[in-house]
Write an enzyme that holds these catalytic residues in place. Structure first.
Site, short mmCIF file in Angstrom:
data_model
loop_
_atom_site.label_atom_id
_atom_site.label_comp_id
_atom_site.label_asym_id
_atom_site.label_seq_id
_atom_site.Cartn_x
_atom_site.Cartn_y
_atom_site.Cartn_z
N SER A 44 0.82 -1.21 0.00
CA SER A 44 0.00 0.00 0.00
C SER A 44 0.86 1.26 0.00
CB SER A 44 -0.91 0.01 1.23
OG SER A 44 -1.57 -1.22 1.36
N GLU A 78 2.52 -2.28 15.14
CA GLU A 78 3.00 -0.91 15.01
C GLU A 78 3.82 -0.46 16.22
OE1 GLU A 78 -0.08 -2.03 14.58
OE2 GLU A 78 -0.23 -1.91 12.40
N PHE A 119 -2.40 4.33 12.41
CA PHE A 119 -1.64 3.33 13.17
C PHE A 119 -0.26 3.85 13.55
CE2 PHE A 119 -4.32 0.70 10.19
CZ PHE A 119 -5.36 0.59 11.10
N ARG A 175 -1.20 9.33 0.14
CA ARG A 175 -0.52 8.36 -0.73
C ARG A 175 -0.80 8.58 -2.22
NH1 ARG A 175 -2.40 2.61 -0.14
NH2 ARG A 175 -4.24 3.43 0.89
C1 LIG Z 1 -3.53 -2.07 13.75
C2 LIG Z 1 -3.69 -2.28 12.29
N1 LIG Z 1 -2.61 -2.27 11.50
C3 LIG Z 1 -2.75 -2.41 10.16
C4 LIG Z 1 -3.98 -2.56 9.60
C5 LIG Z 1 -4.13 -2.65 8.09
N2 LIG Z 1 -4.50 -4.01 7.74
C6 LIG Z 1 -5.78 -4.38 7.56
S1 LIG Z 1 -5.95 -5.98 7.29
C7 LIG Z 1 -4.29 -6.26 7.36
C8 LIG Z 1 -3.74 -7.63 7.20
C9 LIG Z 1 -4.35 -8.54 8.19
O1 LIG Z 1 -3.98 -9.84 7.98
P1 LIG Z 1 -4.83 -11.01 8.64
O2 LIG Z 1 -5.05 -10.70 10.08
O3 LIG Z 1 -4.15 -12.27 8.33
O4 LIG Z 1 -6.23 -10.86 7.93
P2 LIG Z 1 -6.85 -11.79 6.77
O5 LIG Z 1 -5.74 -12.41 6.00
O6 LIG Z 1 -7.66 -12.80 7.47
O7 LIG Z 1 -7.68 -10.86 5.96
C10 LIG Z 1 -3.63 -5.07 7.61
C11 LIG Z 1 -2.18 -4.91 7.76
C12 LIG Z 1 -5.09 -2.55 10.46
N3 LIG Z 1 -6.34 -2.65 10.00
N4 LIG Z 1 -4.92 -2.44 11.80
#
Ligand SMILES: Cc1ncc(C[n+]2csc(CCOP(=O)(O)OP(=O)(O)O)c2C)c(N)n1
Lengths: 317, 281
Positions: A38, A59, A84, A168
């Site tokens: 991203s 984070e 974050f 971004r």
């Molecule tokens: C604290 C936080 N950091 C970053 C994000 C951005 N983000 C959303 S989903 C994700 C990946 C999550 O991976 P996972 O928990 O494995 O979810 P899944 O593969 O089941 O969708 C990220 C980094 C967030 N929502 N919250």
């Protein structure tokens, strides 16, 4: 007024500039928390795999690790969405980074309504306030790619922590290539004697449009791009207040604790003039397109024109 | 405790409906968190199709079981489920992420009927879920709390703060699920910050831990019932899943966390799901 949109997203202009610096400075290190795709930091990872760390979704740990890296002489840049990077890791930023005097560079992406479809949970409208309240922290919101490229070497060279608030996406082009910038110095984008509009980020093009509309009614609005919100350019503000006698601020942030507050702090002490603040009026963010959200929260040139007229009414009464 | 054959088929059918409804919901928008929505569909089918107590006409009924979707970006799959179960009109799914909507990309307890907790910043649902479970226990209630984590989310320190507390608190009204789909936003968990022996980790924190196939409704159901029989322990069920499961253009793709897609892709994915049942469109 029609602005052209840059063909390069600001995240790419940013990372390209950082990679250029990193070629020359082996101390530059990139950290990201599972948003490398991203934030385009993935490019840095590919080019400098030994100097890029994807910590995963963590984070607070990222900010703490960055502080440790800074303690051994690295120049760490941390990346994730602003909600974050600034909000979630605030304690680490306060103590491990700022209080411990470790100059981490914190890059928070998708500020304010530019978080758009991620919605209210992801919409930082308070980050400038949080970060501005930390001693030694510099807070910068680059407006376009020309500025981003120009200030990044200055940011990297600073021995104090910096918060970069970065949209971004593809920004509107504001500055001609080669324009020079100094951190801590605002830029006058347009002259005028009736009032001053002080703006940052995506509200800068709105401010210029508002000034154009006001000009059609015979009102001369000076426009200042206050891209460094801390330390704020008090000299330029006081001069503008003295010369124009009225100020409107415009920001993609809560009107509490952001640019408007910072401007009011300076002017109320040194040269009080009627002031109005365009920004989110102490509300939480919502989901939707940037255009929808700008309308919803009054982050438009129309809102600036309205406040300009209000402030002129007070000035002249 | 075994799931009868007919019940199994009914839940599998519900899972298919949830997938289709989720795809239609995303289809109006053209982009979204498709991968992590698709991987929890069987879990949602078992919870809302059989296990949970709830009243669609009274979403905040105090006898209900709670769902805390800590991986809040999978909200659209939950919304599809809630719409199918009558919490709000099916048509409302079209409003996903539109300005003014009650269906934002991340789950919001103040916006959507049937959503019990606000999530989106990963890790936080672990703690709010613990709080709900503790509070219900304090009141001597028998409501269950079902809490869904992502595997990438398990990299957050907050998960392990909660795991330590939750293990010590012995909350037998709490069942945590980890959607172990092996992928996060930037790709495979193992390439970023691996979780190692996840089950052993939870066990050392004092939890009753199980591991099942997260796309097998019978296995999910039976694991939940086993967890409910265990007294004096908090429970975790690790669901081995596939990110993007059952969606032709997302399953098996490395970067399927948040995707852009065309109306045609959505139509093909829905047709494939319908075809899989034998009554091709
Ligand atoms: C604290 C936080 N950091 C970053 C994000 C951005 N983000 C959303 S989903 C994700 C990946 C999550 O991976 P996972 O928990 O494995 O979810 P899944 O593969 O089941 O969708 C990220 C980094 C967030 N929502 N919250």
């Amino acid at each position: 007024m029609r602005f052209s949109i840059d063909e390069v997203a600001m995240k790419d202009a940013y990372i390209d500039a950082l990679m250029e610096l990193a070629e020359e400075n082996p101390q530059i290190v990139v950290l990201d928390a599972d948003l490398m795709n991203s934030n385009s930091t993935i490019k840095f990872l590919k080019r400098f795999p030994e100097r890029a760390i994807n910590v995963g979704v963590q984070e607070a740990n990222m900010l703490g690790m960055a502080a440790g890296l800074a303690a051994v002489g690295k120049i760490p840049f941390t990346h994730t969405f602003a909600c974050f990077n600034a909000r979630r890791a605030l304690d680490q930023i306060y103590m491990s980074v700022a209080y411990a005097q470790l100059p981490v560079k914190i890059v928070g992406t998708d500020p304010g309504v530019t978080a758009a479809f991620n919605g209210g949970t992801h919409m930082p409208l308070e980050d400038v306030g949080f970060l501005r309240g930390i001693p030694t922290m510099t807070v910068i919101e680059p407006v376009d790619n020309v500025m981003m490229r120009a200030i990044l070497p200055q940011v990297a060279a600073m021995d104090t922590p910096v918060y970069l608030r970065v949209n971004r996406k593809q920004p509107v082009k504001i500055y001609a290539p080669g324009t020079e910038f100094t951190i801590g110095k605002g830029k006058v984008l347009r002259d005028g004697d009736d009032l001053t509009i002080v703006a940052t980020g995506i509200l800068v093009p709105e401010a210029l449009e508002a000034a154009e509309a006001l000009a059609e009614e015979g009102i001369g609005a000076r426009v200042i791009n206050m891209f460094t919100i801390k330390p704020i350019d008090a000299e330029l503000l006081i001069k503008a207040a003295q010369e124009t006698g009225a100020v409107v601020t415009a920001e993609n942030h809560n009107v509490i604790n952001g640019l408007g507050s910072a401007v009011a702090e300076v002017l109320s002490q040194h040269h009080p003039v009627p002031m109005e603040r365009v920004g989110v009026q102490d509300l939480f963010g919502e989901v939707g397109s940037v255009e929808y959200l700008q309308q919803r929260f009054g982050l438009t040139s129309e809102a600036i024109v309205e406040k300009a007229k209000a402030v002129l009414g007070r000035k002249n009464s | 405790m075994m799931l009868e054959r007919e019940e199994q088929q009914r839940l599998e059918e519900l899972a298919k409906e949830i997938r289709i409804a989720t795809l239609e919901e995303f289809g109006h928008l053209g982009f979204g968190h498709i991968g992590g929505a698709m991987s929890i569909v069987e879990l949602l089918a078992v919870l809302y199709g059989k296990v949970m107590r709830y009243k669609p006409e009274e979403p905040r009924w105090d006898g209900r079981d709670w769902l805390v979707l800590s991986k809040g970006h999978a909200g659209p799959a939950l919304y599809a489920t809630l719409a199918l179960k009558g919490f709000f009109p099916y048509d409302m799914l079209k409003t996903l992420n539109q300005g003014g909507t009650n269906l934002p990309s991340h789950a919001d307890r103040n916006k959507t009927p049937g959503v019990d907790m606000t999530t989106g910043s990963l890790g936080q649902g672990m703690s709010t879920g613990l709080g709900v479970a503790l509070g219900l226990k304090m009141d001597g209630k028998d409501n269950y709390v079902y809490l869904v984590l992502g595997d990438g989310e398990c990299q957050e320190g907050q998960i392990w703060e909660g795991a330590l507390y939750g293990g010590n608190a012995k909350l037998d009204n709490l069942i945590v699920f980890v959607d172990y789909n092996k992928q996060q936003l930037d790709g495979y968990v193992d390439n970023i910050n691996p979780l190692g022996d996840l089950r052993a980790k939870w066990e050392t924190f004092g939890w009753f831990a199980q591991e099942v196939d997260g796309h097998d409704v019978a296995q999910i159901y039976e694991a939940i019932r086993r967890a409910q029989e265990v007294e004096g322990k908090s429970s975790v069920i690790i669901l081995h899943t596939i990110k993007g499961k059952g969606c032709t253009f997302a399953e098996g793709v490395e970067f399927n966390h948040h995707m852009r897609f065309t109306k045609e892709q959505i139509e093909q994915a829905i047709a494939a799901l319908k075809g899989a049942e034998g009554n091709a469109v």
